[in-house]
Design a protein around this motif. Structure first.
Motif, short mmCIF file in Angstrom:
data_model
loop_
_atom_site.label_atom_id
_atom_site.label_comp_id
_atom_site.label_asym_id
_atom_site.label_seq_id
_atom_site.Cartn_x
_atom_site.Cartn_y
_atom_site.Cartn_z
N PRO A 244 0.84 -1.21 0.00
CA PRO A 244 0.00 0.00 0.00
C PRO A 244 0.87 1.25 0.00
CG PRO A 244 0.07 -0.96 2.19
CD PRO A 244 0.79 -1.92 1.30
N ASP A 245 0.29 2.36 -0.43
CA ASP A 245 1.03 3.60 -0.42
C ASP A 245 1.37 4.00 1.02
OD1 ASP A 245 -1.64 4.28 0.26
OD2 ASP A 245 -1.28 6.36 -0.31
N MET A 246 2.44 4.76 1.18
CA MET A 246 2.86 5.26 2.49
C MET A 246 2.97 4.12 3.51
SD MET A 246 2.99 8.46 1.62
CE MET A 246 3.04 9.49 3.07
N LEU A 247 3.63 3.05 3.12
CA LEU A 247 3.77 1.88 3.99
C LEU A 247 4.31 2.27 5.36
CD1 LEU A 247 3.78 -1.23 4.43
CD2 LEU A 247 6.12 -1.22 3.48
N PHE A 248 5.24 3.19 5.39
CA PHE A 248 5.90 3.56 6.65
C PHE A 248 4.95 4.26 7.62
CE2 PHE A 248 6.31 7.13 3.81
CZ PHE A 248 6.14 8.24 4.61
N GLN A 249 3.74 4.65 7.14
CA GLN A 249 2.75 5.27 8.03
C GLN A 249 1.61 4.31 8.36
OE1 GLN A 249 1.68 9.00 6.06
NE2 GLN A 249 3.18 10.09 7.31
N ARG A 250 1.76 3.07 8.02
CA ARG A 250 0.71 2.08 8.28
C ARG A 250 1.10 1.17 9.44
NH1 ARG A 250 -3.60 2.64 4.27
NH2 ARG A 250 -2.59 3.28 2.32
N GLU A 251 0.10 0.86 10.26
CA GLU A 251 0.31 -0.17 11.28
C GLU A 251 0.16 -1.54 10.63
OE1 GLU A 251 -1.84 -2.17 15.17
OE2 GLU A 251 -2.54 -0.19 14.47
N ILE A 252 1.05 -2.46 10.95
CA ILE A 252 0.99 -3.82 10.41
C ILE A 252 0.65 -4.79 11.54
CG2 ILE A 252 2.24 -5.62 9.16
CD1 ILE A 252 1.82 -3.00 7.59
N GLY A 253 -0.24 -5.72 11.25
CA GLY A 253 -0.59 -6.74 12.22
C GLY A 253 -0.67 -8.10 11.54
N PHE A 254 -0.55 -9.16 12.32
CA PHE A 254 -0.66 -10.50 11.74
C PHE A 254 -1.10 -11.49 12.80
CE2 PHE A 254 3.55 -10.50 13.57
CZ PHE A 254 3.81 -11.82 13.93
N ILE A 255 -1.63 -12.60 12.33
CA ILE A 255 -1.99 -13.72 13.20
C ILE A 255 -1.12 -14.90 12.80
CG2 ILE A 255 -3.80 -15.31 13.94
CD1 ILE A 255 -5.86 -13.16 13.31
N LYS B 95 5.76 -1.84 12.32
CA LYS B 95 6.02 -0.78 11.33
C LYS B 95 7.16 -1.24 10.43
CE LYS B 95 7.85 3.97 11.06
NZ LYS B 95 9.16 3.62 10.48
N PHE B 96 7.00 -1.01 9.13
CA PHE B 96 8.04 -1.34 8.17
C PHE B 96 8.18 -0.18 7.18
CE2 PHE B 96 6.17 -5.30 9.66
CZ PHE B 96 7.30 -5.99 10.09
N ASP B 97 9.41 0.05 6.75
CA ASP B 97 9.69 1.21 5.91
C ASP B 97 9.78 0.88 4.43
OD1 ASP B 97 9.78 3.03 8.04
OD2 ASP B 97 11.87 2.49 8.48
N SER B 98 9.85 -0.40 4.07
CA SER B 98 10.05 -0.74 2.67
C SER B 98 9.45 -2.11 2.36
CB SER B 98 11.54 -0.75 2.31
OG SER B 98 12.19 -1.83 2.96
N GLN B 99 9.26 -2.37 1.09
CA GLN B 99 8.76 -3.67 0.66
C GLN B 99 9.73 -4.77 1.05
OE1 GLN B 99 7.45 -3.86 -3.40
NE2 GLN B 99 7.06 -6.05 -3.35
N ASN B 100 10.99 -4.53 0.86
CA ASN B 100 11.99 -5.53 1.19
C ASN B 100 11.97 -5.88 2.67
OD1 ASN B 100 14.39 -7.14 0.34
ND2 ASN B 100 15.44 -5.80 1.81
N GLU B 101 11.79 -4.87 3.51
CA GLU B 101 11.79 -5.10 4.96
C GLU B 101 10.58 -5.93 5.39
OE1 GLU B 101 11.96 -2.58 9.18
OE2 GLU B 101 11.76 -1.51 7.27
N ILE B 102 9.39 -5.60 4.89
CA ILE B 102 8.21 -6.34 5.33
C ILE B 102 8.21 -7.75 4.75
CG2 ILE B 102 6.66 -5.49 3.50
CD1 ILE B 102 4.42 -5.56 5.60
N GLU B 103 8.69 -7.91 3.52
CA GLU B 103 8.70 -9.26 2.93
C GLU B 103 9.71 -10.16 3.64
OE1 GLU B 103 7.00 -8.44 -1.56
OE2 GLU B 103 9.17 -8.71 -1.29
N ASN B 104 10.83 -9.63 4.04
CA ASN B 104 11.78 -10.42 4.82
C ASN B 104 11.17 -10.84 6.15
OD1 ASN B 104 13.83 -10.40 2.93
ND2 ASN B 104 14.81 -8.56 3.75
N PHE B 105 10.41 -9.93 6.76
CA PHE B 105 9.76 -10.27 8.02
C PHE B 105 8.73 -11.38 7.82
CE2 PHE B 105 5.93 -9.76 10.60
CZ PHE B 105 6.45 -9.97 11.87
N VAL B 106 7.91 -11.24 6.77
CA VAL B 106 6.85 -12.22 6.50
C VAL B 106 7.46 -13.60 6.23
CG1 VAL B 106 5.11 -12.89 4.80
CG2 VAL B 106 5.11 -10.58 5.75
N ARG B 107 8.59 -13.64 5.55
CA ARG B 107 9.23 -14.92 5.25
C ARG B 107 9.81 -15.58 6.50
NH1 ARG B 107 11.72 -12.15 -0.16
NH2 ARG B 107 9.83 -12.44 -1.44
N ARG B 108 10.06 -14.78 7.52
CA ARG B 108 10.50 -15.35 8.80
C ARG B 108 9.30 -15.75 9.67
NH1 ARG B 108 13.75 -10.72 8.76
NH2 ARG B 108 12.49 -9.82 10.45
#
Length: 374
Positions: free
Chosen positions: A16-27, A38-51
């Motif tokens: 989504p636009d302005m990713l760095f201003q979005r709260e991220i949650g997961f189950i 909070k994540f600042d880039s696509q690479n950062e959040i995708e690395n987190f999701v893969r972990r």
């Protein structure tokens, strides 16, 4: 979980636009909701999701100055998209429908919503993002400067309009004709007009089983210089003015006719025109919504963007299946007597016990808890 891991390692999320201003949650697969990430880039959040390998992945429809703060006031809310969630929870009779029937019914309501957003509210297609939710319906996001700073009460009014809440004959009869020249009341007027232009006597007999002929004769009487049927067939004007009688002779009888039939038409119109949305989602200015191209943990299907012009022909059970889940079979144990579904343009009818099925079907059956992997 292993198949979700494989998916996330081989696919990208829709950011989504302005990713760095979005709260991220997961189950996670084992545990409850974890949020305030909070994540600042696509690479950062995708690395987190893969972990982490989430079973469900969400982001906030809101923008925050500090999205990773745990208290809402400390996040400093900056605005929010306008979100609509449509699924089976609010569809009458959904508990008796198959999954495929639910998807078809929710699609009807989604199409109604999109029509209202563009025709009645004036949003352009470029302001609207449509997603298959991965589950039993669709998510609609409106992105526009007109709505970002709206409070919950303003969003509730939009939700009430979409659900056609608050329309009643006592209020309608007092409105000037001009109110019926736009929006939902214009559509209602057209609905009434079509009803009387194509009057179905069998319908009238059901409404007035003992006096249907009297009602047809009543329609030939005059109101303000024209036959009542002609007045009702005209697409312009407030039809509910018939409830305010000028002629005092036989006033009660005629008012009863109009009140009963117009009330019935109003209810029919609502059921054919409203969009059943989950209104608390729309009014919530801190809502978390599913991440595009994430997997839905209860189906294994993708949260997939859908072009508005392609919604009518879009079939989630064909088009939301990840490529990585196709082309190989696995064994499952079906825990119920039989299971039937059409997926990936194939019909499947599975009996209780051991079965060899495509991986996407195995994941789906396991996710809805009718089968186990062997």
């Amino acid at each position: 979980m292993q198949y979700f891991r494989e998916y996330y390692y081989k696919n990208h999320l829709g950011i989504p636009d302005m990713l760095f201003q979005r709260e991220i949650g997961f189950i996670p697969f084992n545990g409850t909701m974890i949020r305030h990430k909070k994540f600042d880039s696509q690479n950062e959040i995708e690395n987190f999701v893969r972990r982490a390998i989430p079973r469900h992945l969400y982001y906030s429809s809101s923008y925050y100055r500090f999205p990773d703060q745990h208290k809402m006031l400390e996040k400093e809310w900056l605005g929010a998209e306008l979100i609509f969630d449509l699924d089976a929870d609010h569809i009458e009779g959904a508990d008796k429908m198959t999954y495929m029937e639910i998807l078809a019914e929710v699609k009807k309501h989604t199409l109604r919503l999109l029509e209202m957003l563009m025709d009645d509210f004036g949003f352009e297609e470029k302001n609207i993002r449509l997603y298959f939710s991965g589950g039993r319906g669709y998510h609609v996001h409106v992105e526009s400067d007109r709505i970002y700073t709206m409070d919950s009460d303003s969003r509730r009014e939009i939700g009430d309009y979409i659900k056609i809440e608050g329309l009643n004959m006592e209020d309608l009869k007092l409105l000037d004709d001009s109110y019926f020249e736009y929006g939902i009341l214009k559509k209602f007027n057209i609905y009434i007009s079509n009803f009387y232009r194509n009057l179905d006597e069998n319908y009238i007999k059901k409404v007035f089983p003992k006096s249907w002929w009297n009602y047809l004769e009543y329609l030939e009487k005059y109101y303000n210089g024209e036959k009542i049927r002609d007045f009702l067939s005209n697409e312009k004007g407030n039809k509910f003015k018939l409830l305010i009688k000028q002629n005092k002779s036989n006033e009660n009888a005629s008012i009863d006719y109009d009140r009963i039939i117009l009330g019935k038409i109003l209810e029919d119109f609502k059921s054919n025109a409203l969009a059943e949305i989950d209104e608390p989602v729309t009014t919530d200015i801190h809502r978390l919504i599913r991440f595009p191209y994430s997997l839905h943990g209860k189906t294994g299907l993708m949260v997939k963007p859908v072009a508005i012009g392609e919604l009518k022909t879009f079939n989630p059970l064909d088009e939301a299946i990840p490529d990585v889940f196709q082309g190989r079979d696995v064994k499952i144990n079906l825990k119920i007597d039989k299971f039937s579904i059409e997926m990936n343009r194939q019909n499947y009818n599975i009996a209780r016990g051991e079965n060899s099925v495509p991986l996407y079907l195995a994941i789906f059956a396991s996710a809805i808890d009718v089968a186990d992997f062997i």
